[in-house]
Design a protein around this motif. Sequence first.
Motif, PDB file in Angstrom:
ATOM      1  N   LYS A  81     -40.712 -27.080   5.402  1.00 17.67           N
ATOM      2  CA  LYS A  81     -41.409 -26.720   4.175  1.00 17.67           C
ATOM      3  C   LYS A  81     -41.248 -27.851   3.155  1.00 17.67           C
ATOM      4  N   GLY A 103     -54.938 -19.618   0.201  1.00 14.58           N
ATOM      5  CA  GLY A 103     -54.136 -18.403   0.316  1.00 14.58           C
ATOM      6  C   GLY A 103     -53.679 -18.112   1.731  1.00 14.58           C
ATOM      7  N   GLU A 134     -49.903 -28.367   2.626  1.00 13.65           N
ATOM      8  CA  GLU A 134     -49.478 -27.263   1.769  1.00 13.65           C
ATOM      9  C   GLU A 134     -50.422 -27.059   0.586  1.00 13.65           C
ATOM     10  N   LYS A 135     -51.039 -28.128   0.158  1.00  7.42           N
ATOM     11  CA  LYS A 135     -52.036 -27.995  -0.912  1.00  7.42           C
ATOM     12  C   LYS A 135     -53.206 -27.147  -0.450  1.00  7.42           C
ATOM     13  N   GLN A 179     -50.554 -18.776   3.007  1.00  3.40           N
ATOM     14  CA  GLN A 179     -49.092 -18.915   3.095  1.00  3.40           C
ATOM     15  C   GLN A 179     -48.513 -18.069   4.233  1.00  3.40           C
ATOM     16  N   ASP A 225     -52.087 -23.398  -0.034  1.00  6.54           N
ATOM     17  CA  ASP A 225     -52.054 -22.716  -1.330  1.00  6.54           C
ATOM     18  C   ASP A 225     -53.470 -22.466  -1.854  1.00  6.54           C
ATOM     19  N   LYS A 226     -54.341 -23.423  -1.683  1.00  3.13           N
ATOM     20  CA  LYS A 226     -55.716 -23.306  -2.160  1.00  3.13           C
ATOM     21  C   LYS A 226     -56.448 -22.151  -1.478  1.00  3.13           C
TER      22      LYS A 226
END
Length: 374
Positions: free
Chosen positions: A238, A252, A245-246, A254, A249-250
């Motif tokens: 992580k 959703g 990871e961008k 996760q 997150d953008k």
Amino acid sequence: MSIMNIYIIATICRESGALSIYNQLMNHIKDYVSDDNNFYIVIDPCMPKPNIKNVHYVETCTIGYRRFLFDFWGFERLCKKIGIIPDVVFSLNNTVPHYNNVREITYYHQPLTLYPYSFSPIKKGERNIFFFARFYYHYVKLTLKWTNIIITQTSIIKDKFSKRFSLPESQILTAFPDVEKVDVQSTRTFGYSPDTFNFVYPATIVKYKEHTTLAESLNLVRDDDVKQRIRIHLTLQKGEHAALEKLIDKYGLQQQFVYHGPMPHEQLLSMYKAADGLLFPSTIETIGLPLLEAAAFGLPVLANDMDYVKEVLRGYSGLETVPLRDYKAWGNAIIGLCQDKPHYGTYVRSESSDWPKIFQLILGNNENCDHKNG
């Protein structure tokens, strides 16, 4: 009868796939040592040194600029210091060092210079690899004048090397490496969360591994029920892959991506055994060992439509390829695997290891070879 002195250069094989190649060579060398030959293994100080009769280790560091010094002057000086003149030089360093009138063989396993993949010198995460790929091409080309024979692992790499460096294919041989025989029955089964679809992608953080393809693809999946149950298991930590990871997150996502970090090989095998498939969007590989490992468990394999994929898994019915960066096709294929949950028979390549062929070449008659200019 004179004793044959064989130098094996392996100073760059400190870790990862290169270390595996070195370990394979050392595993086979035991079958070829005799009172008629001596092997001098030139390695980095951090590398393993198995105790084998007539095998002598010479430690030297070739990191950074030391590599250039070693290849152009240092190896000859090293031989003089030891007092042993080589009869043949076999290099795992992708290039051979300079030495006049000696048969030299290169084992080439660095695909970065062979694929038309663009890296940016501006982006922080790509800068080092950009300069490496550009520099390494010229470095290899410069040292080819000392090389008698190039060995590549597959015919695809052979073809690419021949075209990239304008070298006749007659000067390039192929030799497939060892592939671990996976004991499927004795491998433990990994415990995934119930009622989930689990896919594995074991890869390091390099742009050409194309991790972002997986996030872009899942974002286009419209079946929310299936999408919520998908888990993609990564061997990243992580916080290690900012671009991925961008996107996660953008979009959703996760819950869909699980970070395991580096793991023991036994754990990875156990994850294959219980998984619903291998996702492998990598675009630059010599072989792509996870392809063979997953196929040994009969897993469906989803990969980009790349030539190396189709060669390595030739004849495997569980392979499905999709166009490069066609995210919609990737998403549809992943959903198809979730719905059908296919499984296939264990796949093992029919070809055996080619290390015996390599050692026959190393130990062959070197008196009438076509020496390169020093």
